[in-house]
Design a protein around this motif. Structure first.
Motif, short mmCIF file in Angstrom:
data_model
loop_
_atom_site.label_atom_id
_atom_site.label_comp_id
_atom_site.label_asym_id
_atom_site.label_seq_id
_atom_site.Cartn_x
_atom_site.Cartn_y
_atom_site.Cartn_z
N PHE A 157 -36.94 -4.27 43.28
CA PHE A 157 -36.78 -3.64 41.96
C PHE A 157 -37.07 -4.67 40.87
CE2 PHE A 157 -33.70 -1.90 44.99
CZ PHE A 157 -34.08 -0.57 45.03
N LYS A 158 -38.34 -4.80 40.55
CA LYS A 158 -38.76 -5.87 39.64
C LYS A 158 -38.13 -5.76 38.25
CE LYS A 158 -42.18 -7.75 42.33
NZ LYS A 158 -41.68 -7.13 43.52
N GLN A 159 -37.93 -4.53 37.80
CA GLN A 159 -37.44 -4.33 36.43
C GLN A 159 -35.92 -4.36 36.31
OE1 GLN A 159 -39.42 -4.13 33.67
NE2 GLN A 159 -40.99 -4.66 35.16
N LEU A 160 -35.24 -4.34 37.44
CA LEU A 160 -33.78 -4.31 37.42
C LEU A 160 -33.24 -5.68 36.98
CD1 LEU A 160 -31.59 -2.15 38.49
CD2 LEU A 160 -31.38 -3.71 40.43
N VAL A 161 -32.31 -5.70 36.05
CA VAL A 161 -31.71 -6.96 35.63
C VAL A 161 -30.63 -7.34 36.65
CG1 VAL A 161 -30.41 -8.15 33.81
CG2 VAL A 161 -32.15 -6.45 33.20
N VAL A 162 -30.86 -8.46 37.33
CA VAL A 162 -29.93 -8.86 38.38
C VAL A 162 -29.04 -10.01 37.87
CG1 VAL A 162 -29.70 -9.85 40.69
CG2 VAL A 162 -31.41 -8.08 40.24
N ILE A 163 -27.75 -9.75 37.89
CA ILE A 163 -26.76 -10.72 37.44
C ILE A 163 -25.94 -11.14 38.66
CG2 ILE A 163 -24.82 -11.11 35.84
CD1 ILE A 163 -25.86 -8.55 34.34
N SER A 164 -25.71 -12.43 38.81
CA SER A 164 -24.95 -12.86 39.99
C SER A 164 -23.67 -13.55 39.55
CB SER A 164 -25.81 -13.83 40.80
OG SER A 164 -26.20 -14.91 39.98
N ASP A 165 -22.59 -13.24 40.25
CA ASP A 165 -21.30 -13.84 39.92
C ASP A 165 -21.25 -15.26 40.47
OD1 ASP A 165 -18.40 -13.14 38.95
OD2 ASP A 165 -18.18 -14.29 40.79
N ALA A 166 -21.01 -16.23 39.58
CA ALA A 166 -20.93 -17.62 40.01
C ALA A 166 -19.48 -18.06 39.97
CB ALA A 166 -21.79 -18.50 39.12
N CYS A 167 -18.85 -18.06 41.14
CA CYS A 167 -17.45 -18.49 41.22
C CYS A 167 -17.16 -19.02 42.62
CB CYS A 167 -16.51 -17.33 40.88
SG CYS A 167 -14.85 -17.93 40.47
N LEU A 168 -16.01 -19.64 42.78
CA LEU A 168 -15.66 -20.22 44.07
C LEU A 168 -14.64 -19.40 44.85
CD1 LEU A 168 -16.77 -22.64 42.32
CD2 LEU A 168 -15.24 -24.12 43.60
N CYS A 169 -13.92 -18.50 44.14
CA CYS A 169 -12.73 -17.89 44.74
C CYS A 169 -12.99 -17.13 46.05
CB CYS A 169 -12.01 -17.00 43.74
SG CYS A 169 -13.04 -15.68 43.09
N GLY A 170 -14.18 -16.54 46.19
CA GLY A 170 -14.48 -15.82 47.42
C GLY A 170 -14.82 -16.75 48.58
N TYR A 171 -14.99 -18.04 48.28
CA TYR A 171 -15.49 -19.00 49.28
C TYR A 171 -14.50 -20.10 49.62
CZ TYR A 171 -19.89 -16.75 48.01
OH TYR A 171 -20.87 -15.83 47.77
N THR A 172 -13.42 -20.20 48.82
CA THR A 172 -12.44 -21.26 49.11
C THR A 172 -11.35 -20.72 50.03
OG1 THR A 172 -11.34 -20.65 47.02
CG2 THR A 172 -12.72 -22.62 46.98
N SER A 173 -10.90 -21.57 50.95
CA SER A 173 -9.85 -21.15 51.89
C SER A 173 -8.54 -20.87 51.15
CB SER A 173 -9.66 -22.24 52.95
OG SER A 173 -9.67 -23.51 52.33
N HIS A 174 -8.33 -21.52 49.99
CA HIS A 174 -7.10 -21.31 49.23
C HIS A 174 -7.22 -20.18 48.22
CE1 HIS A 174 -9.45 -23.64 46.41
NE2 HIS A 174 -9.45 -24.66 47.25
N GLY A 175 -8.44 -19.66 48.01
CA GLY A 175 -8.61 -18.50 47.14
C GLY A 175 -8.67 -18.81 45.65
N HIS A 176 -8.66 -20.08 45.28
CA HIS A 176 -8.77 -20.40 43.85
C HIS A 176 -10.25 -20.47 43.45
CE1 HIS A 176 -4.74 -20.75 42.37
NE2 HIS A 176 -4.39 -21.28 43.53
N CYS A 177 -10.46 -20.29 42.13
CA CYS A 177 -11.83 -20.29 41.58
C CYS A 177 -12.32 -21.72 41.38
CB CYS A 177 -11.84 -19.56 40.24
SG CYS A 177 -11.15 -17.90 40.31
N ALA A 178 -11.65 -22.68 41.98
CA ALA A 178 -11.91 -24.07 41.66
C ALA A 178 -11.65 -24.96 42.88
CB ALA A 178 -11.00 -24.50 40.52
N ILE A 179 -12.09 -26.19 42.76
CA ILE A 179 -11.71 -27.21 43.73
C ILE A 179 -10.28 -27.64 43.38
CG2 ILE A 179 -12.21 -29.56 44.55
CD1 ILE A 179 -14.36 -27.51 45.37
N VAL A 180 -9.48 -27.73 44.41
CA VAL A 180 -8.06 -28.03 44.22
C VAL A 180 -7.80 -29.49 44.61
CG1 VAL A 180 -5.80 -27.50 45.23
CG2 VAL A 180 -7.29 -25.66 44.47
N ARG A 181 -7.03 -30.19 43.78
CA ARG A 181 -6.71 -31.59 44.08
C ARG A 181 -5.75 -31.67 45.25
NH1 ARG A 181 -8.21 -34.33 39.46
NH2 ARG A 181 -7.89 -33.13 37.55
N GLU A 182 -5.84 -32.77 45.94
CA GLU A 182 -4.89 -33.03 47.02
C GLU A 182 -3.52 -33.30 46.39
OE1 GLU A 182 -5.47 -32.88 50.24
OE2 GLU A 182 -7.56 -32.35 49.83
N LYS A 183 -2.59 -32.42 46.62
CA LYS A 183 -1.25 -32.64 46.07
C LYS A 183 -0.25 -31.97 46.97
CE LYS A 183 -1.23 -33.56 41.16
NZ LYS A 183 -1.24 -32.97 39.83
#
Ligand code: PBG
Length: 325
Positions: free
Chosen positions: A106-132
């Motif tokens: 679909f060449k004319q379709l505007v494709v937007i992609s969600d850029a986040c970490l939460c779906g990919y981190t084992s802890h579920g946060h949207c970020a890298i978590v510090r060792e604490k």
């Protein structure tokens, strides 16, 4: 003076249509999708009735079936997770493959992609978590590694741009995320790729159904030290202002319904396009209205536009397309 003066303009549908101030257009609407690995998968998402996990083949079929759909927002479900969200920027992960497949067909379709970490981190946060220690985490001390997260977000953005995304939409609410992504895109010859920034993203209970859909429930703590406090609105304008200065092309307010005042202020104060995300909990709440759900959805989505939104991301997109003449 006659009491019926204002009613004169409401006499019949044609007249009401003629004097209507705000009308939804197909081009206002963006439909979010949850893409999974595999073939011929169309699996209902239990927390969001009427919404499905789709494999790429079914995603393409679904898009093709919606007349006048002009834009999609894609989320991918991870097949493996770790502390550093390593899969989020892999060129052969399902989101990147989906972007490629959709752009090809679909060449004319505007494709937007969600850029986040939460779906990919084992802890579920949207970020890298510090060792604490876990007790520090629970006390809500700053366990978020903002700088490290910016590096990952930049890699994600590049991988989406390589796959052909028209816009990347950073939703991690890290400080400086738009600047980092803009620089990364420019340095990798993707200066034509837009940034739709989740600028005023609130720490909202309206996201719960989505978190089940994306399997991104935080395993400890909450998102309140990166997403916004719902008591604030001036702060939303500061977030938006900062994102514009960092290079955002479109700014977003999220959620939409309980935040119409923020959408209004954003539109009044800035001269960039404003997007609003009519999120999962808002969708489910209306869906639960039963047979009146669709007319209520139409009312609500129109109100989001009336408040000032130029684009509306909504799980009702398919129905909206049907209602539009
Ligand atoms: C992830 C993200 C969320 C949503 C979009 N991107 C959830 C969250 O921040 O927890 C919510 C969308 C919805 O509820 O429909 N950063």
């Amino acid at each position: 003076m006659a009491v019926s003066e204002l009613r004169r303009l409401r006499k019949n549908q044609s007249l009401r249509d003629k004097v209507s101030e705000v009308n939804l257009l197909a081009s206002d609407i963006i439909l979010p999708y949850f893409v999974v690995e595999g073939k011929n998968i169309k699996k209902p998402i239990s927390s969001m009735p009427g919404v499905y996990h789709l494999s790429i083949d079914n995603l393409l079929k679904d898009i093709a079936s919606i007349k006048n759909l002009s834009s999609v927002l894609l989320f991918g479900l991870a097949t493996s997770k770790d502390e550093r969200a390593s899969q989020s920027y892999q060129g052969d992960a399902v989101l990147q493959k989906a972007i490629r497949a959709v752009k090809k067909e679909f060449k004319q379709l505007v494709v937007i992609s969600d850029a986040c970490l939460c779906g990919y981190t084992s802890h579920g946060h949207c970020a890298i978590v510090r060792e604490k220690k876990p007790d520090n985490r629970q006390q809500g001390l700053d366990f978020i590694d903002n700088e490290a997260t910016l590096k990952v977000l930049s890699k994600i953005a590049i991988s989406h741009a390589e796959a052909g995304a028209d816009f990347v939409a950073p939703s991690a609410m890290m400080d400086g995320q738009v600047k980092a992504i803009r620089e990364a895109l420019t340095n990798n010859s993707f200066s034509d790729v837009g940034i739709l920034a989740y600028s005023a993203k609130y720490a909202s209970n309206f996201y719960w159904p989505f978190r089940e859909a994306l399997d991104s429930v935080p395993q400890f703590g909450d998102r309140k030290n990166y997403q916004m406090d719902f008591r604030n609105s001036d702060e939303a304008l500061r977030e938006i202002e900062q994102d514009i200065s960092e290079g955002a092309d479109v700014v977003m307010v999220k959620p939409a319904l309980a935040y119409l005042d923020i959408i209004y202020r954003a539109k009044q104060n800035f001269v960039v396009p404003v997007a609003a995300y009519n999120v999962s909990g808002e969708y489910v709440m209306i869906k639960n209205m039963g047979k009146e759900a669709e007319s209520l959805a139409f009312e609500v989505i129109t109100s989001i536009k009336r408040a000032g939104a130029d684009f509306i991301i909504t799980y009702w997109a398919k129905e909206v397309m049907k209602w539009l003449k």
